[in-house]
Scaffold this active site. Structure first.
Site, PDB file in Angstrom:
ATOM      1  N   GLY A  46       0.844  -1.187   0.000  1.00 17.22           N
ATOM      2  CA  GLY A  46       0.000   0.000   0.000  1.00 17.22           C
ATOM      3  C   GLY A  46       0.877   1.234   0.000  1.00 17.22           C
ATOM      4  O   GLY A  46       2.069   1.151   0.316  1.00 17.22           O
ATOM      5  N   GLN A  51       3.298   9.973   1.665  1.00 15.57           N
ATOM      6  CA  GLN A  51       4.582   9.254   1.641  1.00 15.57           C
ATOM      7  C   GLN A  51       5.443   9.646   0.438  1.00 15.57           C
ATOM      8  O   GLN A  51       6.641   9.376   0.420  1.00 15.57           O
ATOM      9  CB  GLN A  51       4.362   7.736   1.637  1.00 15.57           C
ATOM     10  N   CYS A  94       6.207  -0.232   7.425  1.00 14.00           N
ATOM     11  CA  CYS A  94       5.839   0.965   6.657  1.00 14.00           C
ATOM     12  C   CYS A  94       7.044   1.398   5.837  1.00 14.00           C
ATOM     13  O   CYS A  94       8.165   1.458   6.352  1.00 14.00           O
ATOM     14  CB  CYS A  94       5.417   2.086   7.609  1.00 14.00           C
ATOM     15  N   LEU A  95       6.806   1.715   4.570  1.00 11.70           N
ATOM     16  CA  LEU A  95       7.900   2.154   3.700  1.00 11.70           C
ATOM     17  C   LEU A  95       8.512   3.464   4.197  1.00 11.70           C
ATOM     18  O   LEU A  95       9.660   3.765   3.868  1.00 11.70           O
ATOM     19  CB  LEU A  95       7.392   2.310   2.261  1.00 11.70           C
ATOM     20  N   HIS A 136      -4.243   1.273   7.606  1.00 10.17           N
ATOM     21  CA  HIS A 136      -2.889   1.834   7.732  1.00 10.17           C
ATOM     22  C   HIS A 136      -2.723   3.026   6.772  1.00 10.17           C
ATOM     23  O   HIS A 136      -2.172   4.065   7.146  1.00 10.17           O
ATOM     24  CB  HIS A 136      -1.882   0.706   7.430  1.00 10.17           C
ATOM     25  N   GLU A 137      -3.239   2.868   5.540  1.00 10.45           N
ATOM     26  CA  GLU A 137      -3.105   3.957   4.543  1.00 10.45           C
ATOM     27  C   GLU A 137      -3.960   5.163   4.918  1.00 10.45           C
ATOM     28  O   GLU A 137      -3.514   6.309   4.783  1.00 10.45           O
ATOM     29  CB  GLU A 137      -3.487   3.467   3.144  1.00 10.45           C
ATOM     30  N   HIS A 140      -2.339   7.343   7.399  1.00 13.10           N
ATOM     31  CA  HIS A 140      -1.320   8.252   6.834  1.00 13.10           C
ATOM     32  C   HIS A 140      -1.935   9.593   6.449  1.00 13.10           C
ATOM     33  O   HIS A 140      -1.282  10.640   6.557  1.00 13.10           O
ATOM     34  CB  HIS A 140      -0.702   7.644   5.572  1.00 13.10           C
TER      35      HIS A 140
END
Ligand code: GNR
Ligand code: NI
Length: 173
Positions: A46, A51, A94-95, A136-137, A140
């Protein structure tokens, strides 16, 4: 499509509340497509617009297994409209928080309203890893990282590690 740069914590842009998309136009569609390519190249499941430094309510998700047929989701203005009482714990990464992981408890199923790539209003229900990833997205978009769901102790350990990694990287440049 183009690969975008993924920003990492601590970065103030990851703590902002993103503004809604007014209209899903070509610029938003291009952002969605570029985000999906960036996510695949980073082998994530995702990605949220902040991000890549864009403070708009846009997310992409694809939890299909490698080599299997892909099933990408591209959403503007996603909003949880229903959540199950039942919760599940999932080991999250997480990236934007590279090399760190932690168990987060979230509703097992969610129903999400959003605008699709054509600007059409849709609602879908998600479960399993897809439910975890979509939540999670959406977090953000409100400046919330998975570490914000951990104990203060675990969160501080991860933040210090990230700051140290950043110092080492800066010293090497
Ligand atoms: O690639 C990712 N894996 C992942 C694993 C468990 C829970 C959430 C995620 S999302 C993450 C990519 C990312 O940082 N999205 O914001
Ligand atoms: Ni993330």
């Amino acid at each position: 499509m183009a690969k975008l740069e993924i920003i990492t914590a601590p970065d103030p842009r990851l703590k902002q509340t993103c503004r809604p998309v007014e209209r899903v136009d070509d610029a938003v569609r291009r952002l969605m497509d570029d985000m999906l390519e960036t996510m695949y190249l980073a082998t994530g499941i995702g990605l949220a617009a902040p991000q890549v430094g864009v403070l708009l309510r846009v997310i992409v998700v694809d939890v299909s297994k490698e080599g299997r047929e892909s099933s990408p989701l591209k959403m503007a203005n996603p909003k949880v409209v229903w959540r199950s009482d039942g919760l599940v714990r999932y080991e999250e990464g997480c990236l934007s928080v590279p090399d760190n992981f932690g168990e987060v408890e979230r509703p097992e199923r969610v129903r999400v309203g959003y605008l699709d790539r054509d600007g059409a209003a849709r609602e879908d229900e998600f479960d399993g890893v897809l439910a975890t990833c979509v939540q999670h997205e959406i977090d953000h978009l409100d400046g919330v990282l998975f570490v914000d769901h951990l104990s203060a102790l675990k969160r501080n350990i991860i933040i210090r590690r990230l700051q140290k990694a950043r110092r080492i990287k800066a010293a090497a440049e």
